[in-house]
Design an enzyme around this catalytic site. Structure first.
Site, PDB file in Angstrom:
ATOM      1  N   LYS A 177       0.814  -1.211   0.000  1.00 45.04           N
ATOM      2  CA  LYS A 177       0.000   0.000   0.000  1.00 45.04           C
ATOM      3  C   LYS A 177       0.854   1.271   0.000  1.00 45.04           C
ATOM      4  O   LYS A 177       0.371   2.339  -0.354  1.00 45.04           O
ATOM      5  CB  LYS A 177      -0.946  -0.013   1.208  1.00 45.04           C
ATOM      6  CG  LYS A 177      -1.958  -1.161   1.149  1.00 45.04           C
ATOM      7  CD  LYS A 177      -2.718  -1.323   2.455  1.00 45.04           C
ATOM      8  CE  LYS A 177      -3.660  -2.524   2.382  1.00 45.04           C
ATOM      9  NZ  LYS A 177      -4.315  -2.786   3.682  1.00 45.04           N
ATOM     10  N   ILE A 178       2.089   1.137   0.424  1.00 42.14           N
ATOM     11  CA  ILE A 178       3.081   2.207   0.337  1.00 42.14           C
ATOM     12  C   ILE A 178       4.350   1.597  -0.251  1.00 42.14           C
ATOM     13  O   ILE A 178       4.751   0.495   0.130  1.00 42.14           O
ATOM     14  CB  ILE A 178       3.372   2.827   1.724  1.00 42.14           C
ATOM     15  CG1 ILE A 178       2.125   3.545   2.266  1.00 42.14           C
ATOM     16  CG2 ILE A 178       4.534   3.810   1.657  1.00 42.14           C
ATOM     17  CD1 ILE A 178       2.298   4.153   3.652  1.00 42.14           C
TER      18      ILE A 178
END
Length: 312
Positions: A285-286
């Site tokens: 997600k990052i």
């Protein structure tokens, strides 16, 4: 016995970026101090500035409680000035923004006021913000009953973000987040839109108007924005569904390129709200090489500091 009038004397006031101009160099002070939480503010400020220059998709994610405070006007101003081009938030944001746009007044109070007494006086308490009954539920119900029939006349099924633009179009309050989003055509994504007074009133009115919200179209929009952007970044204030929805969709482009978290939650309990950016890296997600920072503190203090630094 305390009188109702004694409690409802000092209204909460919205702020704008112009109120922060004389504090635009304050981050330089924290940079000199450096130790402990100051370093997070400095790092977060630098990342936020770079994100706004470099990322073409810029998320502003926040929880609804902040919209009961003067940060409401600041969020609206950040949108109007083009710092962010997509909002992800919760159902309560719509409630508070509509209520305060159409005459509802919130007041300065205390965490320690007797809540049983407040109930008898017909006052809600949101932390240390006091919300008179007549400034909340009744206002929202009247707004939905007034505007939804004319919206539904032309559109029997509508994406939630377009519905919120329709309500924003009908707001004249310059401090309104929905008004700013409508003017700038910034989508307001509310995955939990049914959770609150606005959503409940939509449901009630839909029984008479044959009206439906199409949340899949909101998902399609955020999907298209994420897939088509070159770089994405997010200022994520608080946790819960607004935080998760923001980072969730960014996993499909291998993660956010920039992320600044403002939170009071801790990670020891395994909660999403307390999870640091490094945990999101494990979920894609990052990005592993993303620039990220976590700032611990009350958003009503931290966010104005970050916003002021954008003016320097």
């Amino acid at each position: 016995m305390i009188n109702r009038e004694d409690l409802l004397k000092n209204p909460v006031e919205d702020i704008a970026l112009r109120d922060l101009e004389k504090y635009s160099d304050i981050v330089n002070v924290f940079d000199k101090i450096y130790g402990f939480s100051s370093e997070g503010i400095v790092r977060g400020s630098k990342i936020l500035k770079e994100m706004i220059k470099d990322a073409d998709l810029r998320f502003l994610s926040f929880t609804a409680n902040l919209v009961s405070t003067g940060l409401r006007g600041l969020f609206a101003d950040l949108v109007k000035r083009g710092y962010f081009n997509i909002i992800v938030t919760t159902g309560g944001t719509i409630d508070h923004d509509l209520a305060r746009s159409f005459g509802g007044v919130y007041y300065k109070g205390s965490f320690d006021i007797d809540d049983a007494m407040l109930k008898d006086l017909e006052i809600h308490r949101l932390g240390n913000v006091l919300v008179p009954f007549e400034s909340y539920g009744k206002v929202i119900e009247e707004i939905v009953r007034k505007f939804l029939p004319e919206i539904a006349k032309d559109k029997k099924e509508i994406p939630a973000y377009e519905l919120l633009w329709e309500f924003g179009k009908r707001i004249s309050d310059s401090n309104s987040i929905l008004r700013a989003a409508y003017e700038k055509k910034v989508p307001v994504i509310v995955p939990g839109i049914v959770d609150g007074s606005f959503g409940t009133n939509l449901f009630i009115q839909s029984q008479f108007l044959n009206f439906k919200i199409n949340l899949f179209e909101d998902m399609r929009l955020i999907k298209d924005l994420v897939f088509s952007c070159k770089k994405s970044g997010a200022l994520i204030i608080g946790g819960g569904i607004s935080k998760h929805h923001t980072i969730w969709w960014n996993q499909f482009k291998d993660g956010l390129d920039y992320a600044v978290y403002v939170t009071t939650a801790q990670e020891y309990d395994g909660s999403l709200s307390g999870a640091k950016p490094r945990e999101a890296i494990s979920w894609n997600k990052i990005r592993p090489n993303a620039k990220h920072a976590t700032i611990y503190g009350d958003a009503t203090i931290i966010v104005p500091i970050l916003a002021a630094s954008l003016l320097s």
